[in-house]
Design a protein around this motif. Structure first.
Motif, PDB file in Angstrom:
ATOM      1  N   ALA A  51       0.797  -1.222   0.000  1.00 22.21           N
ATOM      2  CA  ALA A  51       0.000   0.000   0.000  1.00 22.21           C
ATOM      3  C   ALA A  51       0.833   1.279   0.000  1.00 22.21           C
ATOM      4  N   ASP A  52       1.913   1.319   0.809  1.00 20.01           N
ATOM      5  CA  ASP A  52       2.712   2.540   0.950  1.00 20.01           C
ATOM      6  C   ASP A  52       4.039   2.474   0.202  1.00 20.01           C
ATOM      7  N   SER A  53       4.329   1.370  -0.437  1.00 20.18           N
ATOM      8  CA  SER A  53       5.656   1.141  -1.008  1.00 20.18           C
ATOM      9  C   SER A  53       6.051   2.153  -2.064  1.00 20.18           C
ATOM     10  N   VAL A  54       5.062   2.718  -2.740  1.00 19.26           N
ATOM     11  CA  VAL A  54       5.334   3.650  -3.838  1.00 19.26           C
ATOM     12  C   VAL A  54       6.105   4.883  -3.359  1.00 19.26           C
ATOM     13  N   VAL A  55       5.981   5.235  -2.076  1.00 17.22           N
ATOM     14  CA  VAL A  55       6.660   6.421  -1.545  1.00 17.22           C
ATOM     15  C   VAL A  55       8.176   6.251  -1.605  1.00 17.22           C
ATOM     16  N   LEU A  56       8.699   5.194  -0.999  1.00 13.75           N
ATOM     17  CA  LEU A  56      10.145   4.980  -1.010  1.00 13.75           C
ATOM     18  C   LEU A  56      10.654   4.684  -2.414  1.00 13.75           C
ATOM     19  N   LEU A  57       9.862   3.987  -3.199  1.00  9.24           N
ATOM     20  CA  LEU A  57      10.282   3.698  -4.570  1.00  9.24           C
ATOM     21  C   LEU A  57      10.410   4.982  -5.382  1.00  9.24           C
ATOM     22  N   THR A 145      13.810  -0.376   4.956  1.00  9.94           N
ATOM     23  CA  THR A 145      12.447  -0.848   5.161  1.00  9.94           C
ATOM     24  C   THR A 145      11.478   0.332   5.093  1.00  9.94           C
ATOM     25  N   GLY A 146      10.190   0.018   5.007  1.00 13.86           N
ATOM     26  CA  GLY A 146       9.163   1.054   4.984  1.00 13.86           C
ATOM     27  C   GLY A 146       8.400   1.153   6.293  1.00 13.86           C
ATOM     28  N   ARG A 147       8.961   0.616   7.381  1.00 12.09           N
ATOM     29  CA  ARG A 147       8.244   0.616   8.659  1.00 12.09           C
ATOM     30  C   ARG A 147       8.070   2.026   9.227  1.00 12.09           C
ATOM     31  N   PRO A 172      13.616   5.076   6.767  1.00 16.42           N
ATOM     32  CA  PRO A 172      13.523   6.510   6.464  1.00 16.42           C
ATOM     33  C   PRO A 172      12.179   7.134   6.824  1.00 16.42           C
ATOM     34  N   LEU A 173      11.101   6.327   6.794  1.00 19.64           N
ATOM     35  CA  LEU A 173       9.758   6.858   7.040  1.00 19.64           C
ATOM     36  C   LEU A 173       9.288   6.619   8.473  1.00 19.64           C
ATOM     37  N   ALA A 174      10.203   6.277   9.363  1.00 20.27           N
ATOM     38  CA  ALA A 174       9.831   5.925  10.735  1.00 20.27           C
ATOM     39  C   ALA A 174       8.953   6.977  11.389  1.00 20.27           C
TER      40      ALA A 174
END
Length: 235
Positions: A51-57, A145-147, A172-174
């Motif tokens: 669901a959120d993976s597109v942000v880091l990608l 990771t995207g955690r 990075p998105l902690a």
């Protein structure tokens, strides 16, 4: 020609210093630092293409579309997730995307019917996710990771940089909340996972993922009806 200095696993004091330096920085700065220092792919991005993976990608593609990205193909993903992975690969021009799969012979031995998730979900996650990634990580110092803090109580004290045994995990998105993620996706007009409009807030393997009702924890749709909240990669 000078030989590039190898990126090595930082010690606890170095990790503390990194967290102090990047605590107030944007996630992009964390990724830029990694791309500049771990330039041989020692710290790849491990993406679920959920669901959120597109942000880091999106962030990593802006820095370097050839940055290594790893996808753990458990053999149990939604077809829509696999299609979404292929869509984002093309959208961002990801030229260094690799799929990690479980060992076929071990699958035949330990999960011949593909139904281990019913009787022992922990063993299934270990077989299809944790072991394959651990095998791959022999060649790497750590991974991205995207955690995020808001996802579960287990992740509420998450640091941007952390040591996990002999590997470095970078989150990075902690410090981002759900609104930060939504705002970023909207501001960048990024393609969303097709299951999100159907209530899937956190997306893993198809048999163990269900929609999330309003007000529920963002990962309550994972392994619903059990106390399990993590697949094993971050325990």
């Amino acid at each position: 020609m000078l030989k590039r200095k190898q990126f090595t696993l930082p010690g606890e004091e170095e990790v503390d210093a990194l967290n102090a330096s990047f605590e107030q920085e944007r996630p992009e700065r964390v990724l830029e630092w990694l791309a500049s220092n771990a330039t041989a792919g020692e710290v790849p991005l491990v993406s679920s293409f959920g669901a959120d993976s597109v942000v880091l990608l999106d962030m990593i593609a802006q820095i370097d579309a050839n940055y290594p990205v790893l996808f753990i193909d458990t053999g149990k993903h939604f077809i829509l997730t696999l299609q979404y992975r292929d869509e984002l690969k093309a959208h961002f021009g990801l030229s260094n995307l690799h799929s990690i799969t479980p060992d076929r012979e071990i699958l035949k031995e330990q999960d011949p019917r593909g139904a281990l998730w019913i009787t022992n979900p922990d063993a299934c996650c270990n077989l299809r996710k944790t072991v394959p990634l651990a095998t791959m990580m022999v060649n790497h110092v750590g991974w991205i990771t995207g955690r995020k803090h808001f996802q579960t109580a287990h992740r509420s004290n998450l640091k941007i940089f952390e040591l996990d045994g002999n590997h470095l995990k970078v989150n990075p998105l902690a410090n981002w909340g759900a609104a930060d993620v939504a705002d970023y996706i909207r501001s960048r007009s990024l393609p969303g996972h097709p299951l999100v409009p159907k209530g899937y807030v956190s997306i893993g393997c198809a048999p163990c993922t269900s929609p999330v009702a309003e007000g529920e924890d963002s990962r309550s749709g994972r392994w619903r009806g059990s106390e399990k909240t993590e697949c094993g990669l971050h325990i």
